[in-house]
Enzyme design. Structure first.
Site, mmCIF file in Angstrom:
data_model
loop_
_atom_site.group_PDB
_atom_site.id
_atom_site.type_symbol
_atom_site.label_atom_id
_atom_site.label_comp_id
_atom_site.label_asym_id
_atom_site.label_seq_id
_atom_site.Cartn_x
_atom_site.Cartn_y
_atom_site.Cartn_z
ATOM 1 N N ARG A 106 2.945 51.923 2.336
ATOM 2 C CA ARG A 106 1.602 51.312 2.301
ATOM 3 C C ARG A 106 0.609 52.420 2.591
ATOM 4 N NH1 ARG A 106 -0.675 45.679 4.746
ATOM 5 N NH2 ARG A 106 0.477 45.009 2.909
ATOM 6 N N HIS A 133 -0.726 45.830 -5.635
ATOM 7 C CA HIS A 133 0.086 45.162 -4.607
ATOM 8 C C HIS A 133 1.190 44.362 -5.319
ATOM 9 C CE1 HIS A 133 1.152 43.823 -0.740
ATOM 10 N NE2 HIS A 133 0.138 43.037 -0.429
ATOM 11 N N GLN A 136 3.298 41.432 -3.597
ATOM 12 C CA GLN A 136 2.513 40.223 -3.353
ATOM 13 C C GLN A 136 2.398 39.379 -4.623
ATOM 14 O OE1 GLN A 136 0.958 39.046 -0.338
ATOM 15 N NE2 GLN A 136 0.945 37.246 -1.657
ATOM 16 N N ASP A 224 -9.181 36.612 -2.353
ATOM 17 C CA ASP A 224 -8.724 37.609 -1.371
ATOM 18 C C ASP A 224 -9.954 38.056 -0.586
ATOM 19 O OD1 ASP A 224 -7.194 39.456 0.033
ATOM 20 O OD2 ASP A 224 -7.231 40.967 -1.555
ATOM 21 N N CYS A 263 -3.337 35.899 -0.570
ATOM 22 C CA CYS A 263 -2.270 36.760 -0.046
ATOM 23 C C CYS A 263 -2.254 36.808 1.473
ATOM 24 C CB CYS A 263 -2.389 38.161 -0.636
ATOM 25 S SG CYS A 263 -3.879 39.052 -0.133
ATOM 26 N N ARG A 291 7.286 36.160 -0.027
ATOM 27 C CA ARG A 291 7.351 37.626 0.107
ATOM 28 C C ARG A 291 8.777 38.046 0.476
ATOM 29 N NH1 ARG A 291 2.834 40.604 1.057
ATOM 30 N NH2 ARG A 291 4.293 42.253 0.496
HETATM 31 N N1 NVA Z 1 -7.091 43.354 -0.552
HETATM 32 C C1 NVA Z 1 -6.495 43.321 0.772
HETATM 33 C C2 NVA Z 1 -5.102 42.818 0.701
HETATM 34 C C3 NVA Z 1 -4.426 42.693 2.042
HETATM 35 C C4 NVA Z 1 -3.010 42.241 1.938
HETATM 36 C C5 NVA Z 1 -6.560 44.707 1.401
HETATM 37 O O1 NVA Z 1 -6.275 45.685 0.700
HETATM 38 O O2 NVA Z 1 -6.895 44.805 2.579
HETATM 39 N N1 CP Z 2 -0.447 39.893 2.142
HETATM 40 C C1 CP Z 2 -0.126 41.005 2.823
HETATM 41 O O1 CP Z 2 0.232 42.042 2.248
HETATM 42 O O2 CP Z 2 -0.208 40.873 4.177
HETATM 43 P P1 CP Z 2 -0.017 42.022 5.257
HETATM 44 O O3 CP Z 2 -1.204 42.936 5.177
HETATM 45 O O4 CP Z 2 0.052 41.275 6.554
HETATM 46 O O5 CP Z 2 1.245 42.765 4.968
#
Ligand code: NVA
Ligand code: CP
Length: 305
Positions: A106, A133, A136, A224, A263, A291
């Site tokens: 990540r 992602h 997801q 989101d 998500c 997930r």
């Molecule tokens: N768009 C959000 C998704 C989190 C799972 C982010 O990147 O923070």
């Molecule tokens: N939806 C998702 O990726 O959640 P987290 O940021 O908690 O991993």
């Protein structure tokens, strides 16, 4: 256990745009088969999780998925690594490849995960970048198929920021031939490099600025956060999203049997109301559970099949 014929042996998973529709559907089938099952198929393997941003769902579901298949895991954050003292991403990948069988990453810039994957001698799985992602959206697809019985002919409406979730959905919709309508405020749409991908050009999303037009008759409504991890929180951006909250009035414009997905984490009162998030059309906690199931399928396909 009988599994759909599928092998992604040794492959990276950086976006669903790298998979064919057949591979995506086979992963969804495998996720259903593996649901609730344990196996020792990955016994003796160790999966690293290198996270440069916080996570609740992705980290825990990947660790549990690995354990349910017999693998061990090591969770690494930037501050614990020599990355924080300037060791390069490439050298980190080369070294970790000598210990681990796969690396779940990540991070922010998508080119960083591409650089890491190019240097790594093991499969690299995208656990979220600023661009995409994939795990997801696999979970979203599984959730939709469970409720609707099929993905054929489904219309998806995405409301909100043109971020990693929308961009991954654009990739998935192009590969699967789904109708995707996205409403984003002017200036907050998806990035041009995603829209310019050849398979996306062949099956592009319908890009709009009116949430009501995007949602009209849709089978699935998705939103989101307006401020993603790593983005500056600004009142200006929040102001631009006025009118983009998914509330009951907006949901009422969708198909009467439409479902709502997010998500998570959610920001109640911003991109979605508490009423919709916790309401009868919401499937967000099934989506979160999925997930675990899809990531088991991904690990199985890449490391065991
Ligand atoms: N768009 C959000 C998704 C989190 C799972 C982010 O990147 O923070
Ligand atoms: N939806 C998702 O990726 O959640 P987290 O940021 O908690 O991993």
């Amino acid at each position: 256990m009988t599994m759909t014929a599928l092998s992604l042996q040794g492959q990276d998973l950086l976006t669903l745009g790298d998979l064919s529709s057949g591979q995506i559907m086979a992963l969804l089938d495998a996720a259903t088969t593996l649901e609730g099952r344990q196996s020792d198929v990955l016994q003796g393997q160790t999966i690293g999780l290198l996270f440069r941003k916080p996570s609740t769902r992705t980290r825990v579901s990947f660790e549990v998925a690995a354990r349910q298949l017999g693998a061990g895991t090591i969770y690494m954050t930037e501050d614990q690594m020599q990355l924080s003292r300037g060791e390069t991403v490439g050298d980190t990948a080369r070294v970790l490849s000598r210990y681990l069988q796969a690396l779940v990453v990540r991070t922010g810039p998508h080119d960083e995960i591409e650089e890491l994957a190019a240097a790594a001698g093991i499969p690299v799985l995208n656990a979220l970048t600023d661009h995409y992602h994939p795990c997801q959206v696999l979970a979203d697809l599984k959730t939709i198929r469970e409720v609707k019985g099929t993905l054929n002919g489904i219309t998806i409406a995405y409301i909100g920021d043109g971020n990693n979730m929308l961009q991954e959905w654009i990739q998935a919709a192009a590969q699967l031939g789904l109708t995707l309508r996205a409403a984003t405020p002017p200036g907050y749409g998806p990035q041009q490099d995603v829209l310019d991908l050849p398979h996306v050009k062949k099956h592009p999303p319908i890009l709009l600025t009116d949430p009501a037009a995007a949602v009209a008759g849709a089978d699935v409504v998705i939103t989101d956060t307006w401020i993603s991890m790593g983005q500056a929180d600004s009142e200006g951006k929040r102001a631009a999203f006025a009118g983009f909250t998914v509330d009951q009035a907006l949901m009422a414009k969708a198909h009467p049997e439409a479902i709502f997905l997010h998500c998570l984490p959610a920001h109640r009162g911003e991109e979605v109301t508490d009423e919709v998030l916790m309401g009868p059309q919401s499937r967000v906690f099934d989506e979160a559970e999925n997930r675990l199931h899809v990531q088991k399928a991904v690990l199985w396909a890449i490391l065991a099949a």
